[in-house]
Design an enzyme around this catalytic site. Structure first.
Site, PDB file in Angstrom:
ATOM      1  N   CYS A   1       0.832  -1.204   0.000  1.00 47.44           N
ATOM      2  CA  CYS A   1       0.000   0.000   0.000  1.00 47.44           C
ATOM      3  C   CYS A   1       0.870   1.258   0.000  1.00 47.44           C
ATOM      4  O   CYS A   1       1.829   1.340   0.767  1.00 47.44           O
ATOM      5  CB  CYS A   1      -0.927   0.008   1.219  1.00 47.44           C
ATOM      6  SG  CYS A   1      -2.029   1.425   1.224  1.00 47.44           S
TER       7      CYS A   1
ATOM      8  N   CYS B   1     -19.702  -5.628   3.226  1.00 46.27           N
ATOM      9  CA  CYS B   1     -18.946  -4.445   3.631  1.00 46.27           C
ATOM     10  C   CYS B   1     -17.640  -4.435   2.832  1.00 46.27           C
ATOM     11  O   CYS B   1     -17.039  -5.497   2.612  1.00 46.27           O
ATOM     12  CB  CYS B   1     -18.642  -4.489   5.130  1.00 46.27           C
ATOM     13  SG  CYS B   1     -17.536  -3.165   5.686  1.00 46.27           S
TER      14      CYS B   1
ATOM     15  N   CYS C   1       0.383  -0.050  10.283  1.00 50.87           N
ATOM     16  CA  CYS C   1      -0.093  -1.045   9.329  1.00 50.87           C
ATOM     17  C   CYS C   1       0.983  -1.949   8.724  1.00 50.87           C
ATOM     18  O   CYS C   1       2.025  -1.506   8.261  1.00 50.87           O
ATOM     19  CB  CYS C   1      -0.826  -0.338   8.187  1.00 50.87           C
ATOM     20  SG  CYS C   1      -1.655  -1.514   7.102  1.00 50.87           S
TER      21      CYS C   1
HETATM   22  N1  SAM Z   1      -6.844   0.167   3.404  1.00 52.74           N
HETATM   23  C1  SAM Z   1      -8.143   0.403   3.950  1.00 52.74           C
HETATM   24  C2  SAM Z   1      -8.112   1.637   4.812  1.00 52.74           C
HETATM   25  O1  SAM Z   1      -7.052   1.954   5.301  1.00 52.74           O
HETATM   26  O2  SAM Z   1      -9.164   2.236   4.994  1.00 52.74           O
HETATM   27  C3  SAM Z   1      -8.631  -0.782   4.781  1.00 52.74           C
HETATM   28  C4  SAM Z   1      -7.628  -1.578   5.484  1.00 52.74           C
HETATM   29  S1  SAM Z   1      -7.910  -2.022   7.171  1.00 52.74           S
HETATM   30  C5  SAM Z   1      -9.587  -2.423   7.347  1.00 52.74           C
HETATM   31  C6  SAM Z   1      -7.901  -0.573   7.895  1.00 52.74           C
HETATM   32  C7  SAM Z   1      -8.183  -0.493   9.357  1.00 52.74           C
HETATM   33  O3  SAM Z   1      -7.798  -1.629  10.150  1.00 52.74           O
HETATM   34  C8  SAM Z   1      -7.381   0.667   9.827  1.00 52.74           C
HETATM   35  O4  SAM Z   1      -8.122   1.873   9.568  1.00 52.74           O
HETATM   36  C9  SAM Z   1      -7.190   0.373  11.274  1.00 52.74           C
HETATM   37  O5  SAM Z   1      -8.247   0.969  12.005  1.00 52.74           O
HETATM   38  C10 SAM Z   1      -7.255  -1.155  11.397  1.00 52.74           C
HETATM   39  N2  SAM Z   1      -5.913  -1.701  11.562  1.00 52.74           N
HETATM   40  C11 SAM Z   1      -5.007  -1.922  10.574  1.00 52.74           C
HETATM   41  N3  SAM Z   1      -3.840  -2.369  11.116  1.00 52.74           N
HETATM   42  C12 SAM Z   1      -4.026  -2.422  12.466  1.00 52.74           C
HETATM   43  C13 SAM Z   1      -3.196  -2.802  13.570  1.00 52.74           C
HETATM   44  N4  SAM Z   1      -1.919  -3.198  13.405  1.00 52.74           N
HETATM   45  N5  SAM Z   1      -3.715  -2.740  14.822  1.00 52.74           N
HETATM   46  C14 SAM Z   1      -5.001  -2.346  15.009  1.00 52.74           C
HETATM   47  N6  SAM Z   1      -5.837  -1.953  14.012  1.00 52.74           N
HETATM   48  C15 SAM Z   1      -5.341  -2.003  12.751  1.00 52.74           C
HETATM   49 FE1  SF4 Z   2      -2.876   1.177   3.398  1.00 53.77          FE
HETATM   50 FE2  SF4 Z   2      -2.805  -0.074   5.749  1.00 53.77          FE
HETATM   51 FE3  SF4 Z   2      -3.264   2.530   5.631  1.00 53.77          FE
HETATM   52 FE4  SF4 Z   2      -5.139   0.870   4.754  1.00 53.77          FE
HETATM   53  S1  SF4 Z   2      -4.415   1.025   6.846  1.00 53.77           S
HETATM   54  S2  SF4 Z   2      -4.442   2.740   3.742  1.00 53.77           S
HETATM   55  S3  SF4 Z   2      -3.839  -0.793   3.926  1.00 53.77           S
HETATM   56  S4  SF4 Z   2      -1.374   1.495   5.004  1.00 53.77           S
END
Ligand code: SAM
Ligand code: SF4
Length: 328
Positions: free
Chosen positions: A65, A140, A72
Site C-alpha cells: 500500500c 462491507c 499497518c
Molecule cells: N486500506 C483500507 C483503509 O485503510 O481504509 C482498509 C484496510 S484495514 C480495514 C484498515 C483499518 O484496520 C485501519 O483503519 C485500522 O483501524 C485497522 N488496523 C489496521 N492495522 C491495524 C493494527 N496493526 N492494529 C489495530 N488496528 C489495525
Molecule cells: Fe494502506 Fe494499511 Fe493505511 Fe489501509 S491502513 S491505507 S492498507 S497502510
C-alpha cells in the site's frame, strides 16, 4: 442532567454539535461503575444485551500500500516482511464468504490495501459484492478513499456498509498518517453517506494518543451528520517494522471506558470489538460487552493479524450466555 437527556438528538442536528469534548470527557471520567451502569442502561434501550453481531473480514488484496499508516503491516513504507498479493479472484472471495456464513457470520467484510481503488478494479469489486449478497449476507468493503462515482457504483451494486476508519483524533492524525489528511477520511465518509451506503467508522487505541484524543475521536464520529452504523474499536496490534510498533500499552480499564463512551455517544450504533482481542482476557472482553460492545470479527485472522478463532470465540460467548445474531 442525566445521560439520557444528553443523548437525545437536537431538533436540527446542524444547529449545535450534539457533543462537546467537555461533556464527553465528563461522562468518560465518571466512576467506572456509574459509567458502565449508564452505558449498559442505554445499550438495553436499543439492543438485546445478550446478542452479538458476528462479522468476518477477508483481505482481498494484500500489502504494497502506498499509504504510510504507522500501525499497518500492509504499508509499503515499512519493512514488515508481509508478502504482497494482487486482487483475489471473485470466485475465491465468494467461496470464503460461504464458509464464513456457515460459521455464523451475518456480515462479510472485504478489505484491500489500497489508497483508493483503481477504476479498472471496480468491475471485480462489484462482482464480489453481488456474489456475497447472493449468499444472503450483509456486505462491507474497505478499499481506502473513494471518488463520488466509485461510491455510487458500490451503492448501485448493493453494498451495505463501507468501512473507513478515522483511527484517532484530528489533532493526533498527522502523527499516525502523513500521506493523507484527516479531512480526506471525512470526505470519503460523506461520499459514502451521500451514495446511501451505511458507514462503518472507528479507530485504534494504543497509537501514542492521549485520553482526550480518544474522546475527541468518538465526539467527531458522534457529531457526524449521521453517526456511523458500526463503530469498530481496535486495540493496536504491534507490527514489527511499522512506525508505531513501540508505543505504550493501553490500560484495559481505559479501553473499556472508551467502549462505554462510544455506546453513550452513539447509542444506536453497533460497537465492534475489533483488532487486538487475542491480547484481551475473557474478563476484559466481558466488561467490553457489558459496556455496550455488541459485534466482533470471527475467524483466525483479521486481515494479516491473529484473531481468537471460532472455537475460542464460541467458548467465550457460551461462558457469557451471549447469542450470535445468526443463531438468534
Ligand atoms: N486500506 C483500507 C483503509 O485503510 O481504509 C482498509 C484496510 S484495514 C480495514 C484498515 C483499518 O484496520 C485501519 O483503519 C485500522 O483501524 C485497522 N488496523 C489496521 N492495522 C491495524 C493494527 N496493526 N492494529 C489495530 N488496528 C489495525
Ligand atoms: Fe494502506 Fe494499511 Fe493505511 Fe489501509 S491502513 S491505507 S492498507 S497502510
Amino acid at each position: 442532567m442525566s445521560v439520557q437527556e444528553t443523548t437525545t438528538k437536537p431538533a436540527d442536528p446542524t444547529a449545535i454539535p450534539r457533543w462537546t469534548l467537555e461533556r464527553a470527557r465528563a461522562l468518560y471520567g465518571m466512576p467506572f461503575n456509574d459509567l458502565l451502569f449508564e452505558a449498559q442502561t442505554i445499550h438495553r434501550a436499543y439492543f438485546d444485551p445478550n446478542r452479538v453481531q458476528l462479522s468476518r473480514l477477508l483481505n482481498i488484496k494484500t500489502g504494497g500500500c502506498p499509504e504510510d499508516c504507522g500501525y499497518c503491516s500492509q504499508s509499503s513504507h515499512f519493512a514488515t516482511g508481509l508478502k504482497a498479493s494482487k486482487l483475489m479472484e471473485v470466485e475465491q472471495v465468494v467461496a470464503e464468504a460461504r464458509k464464513a456464513k456457515e460459521s455464523g457470520a451475518t456480515r462479510y467484510c472485504m478489505g484491500a490495501a489500497w489508497r483508493s481503488p483503481k477504476d479498472r478494479d471496480m468491475a471485480a469489486i462489484v462482482d464480489m459484492v453481488q456474489g456475497v449478497k447472493a449468499l444472503g449476507m450483509e456486505t462491507c468493503m474497505t478499499l481506502g478513499m473513494l471518488s463520488p462515482d466509485q461510491a455510487e457504483t458500490l451503492a448501485a451494486a448493493g453494498l451495505d456498509y463501507y468501512n473507513h476508519n478515522i483511527d484517532t483524533s484530528e489533532r493526533f492524525y498527522p502523527e499516525v498518517v502523513t500521506t493523507r489528511r484527516f479531512a480526506d477520511r471525512l470526505e470519503t465518509l460523506d461520499r459514502v453517506r451521500q451514495a446511501g451506503i451505511k458507514v462503518c467508522c472507528g479507530g485504534i487505541l494504543g497509537l501514542g494518543e492521549t485520553v482526550d484524543d480518544r474522546i475527541d475521536m468518538l465526539v467527531t464520529l458522534a457529531n457526524l451528520p449521521e453517526p456511523p452504523e458500526s463503530v469498530p474499536i481496535n486495540m493496536l496490534i504491534r507490527i514489527p517494522g511499522a512506525k508505531l510498533a513501540e508505543t505504550g500499552a493501553v490500560d484495559p480499564i481505559e479501553f473499556v471506558r472508551v467502549v462505554a463512551l462510544a455506546r453513550l455517544l452513539m447509542p444506536q450504533s453497533h460497537v465492534r470489538l475489533t483488532a487486538g482481542r487475542t491480547a484481551m482476557s475473557d474478563e476484559m472482553q466481558a466488561l467490553c460487552f457489558f459496556a455496550g460492545a455488541n459485534s466482533i470479527f470471527i475467524g483466525d485472522t483479521l486481515l494479516t493479524a491473529a484473531n481468537p478463532g471460532e472455537s475460542q470465540d464460541a467458548k467465550l460467548l457460551r461462558r457469557l450466555g451471549l447469542t450470535a445474531d445468526a443463531d438468534a
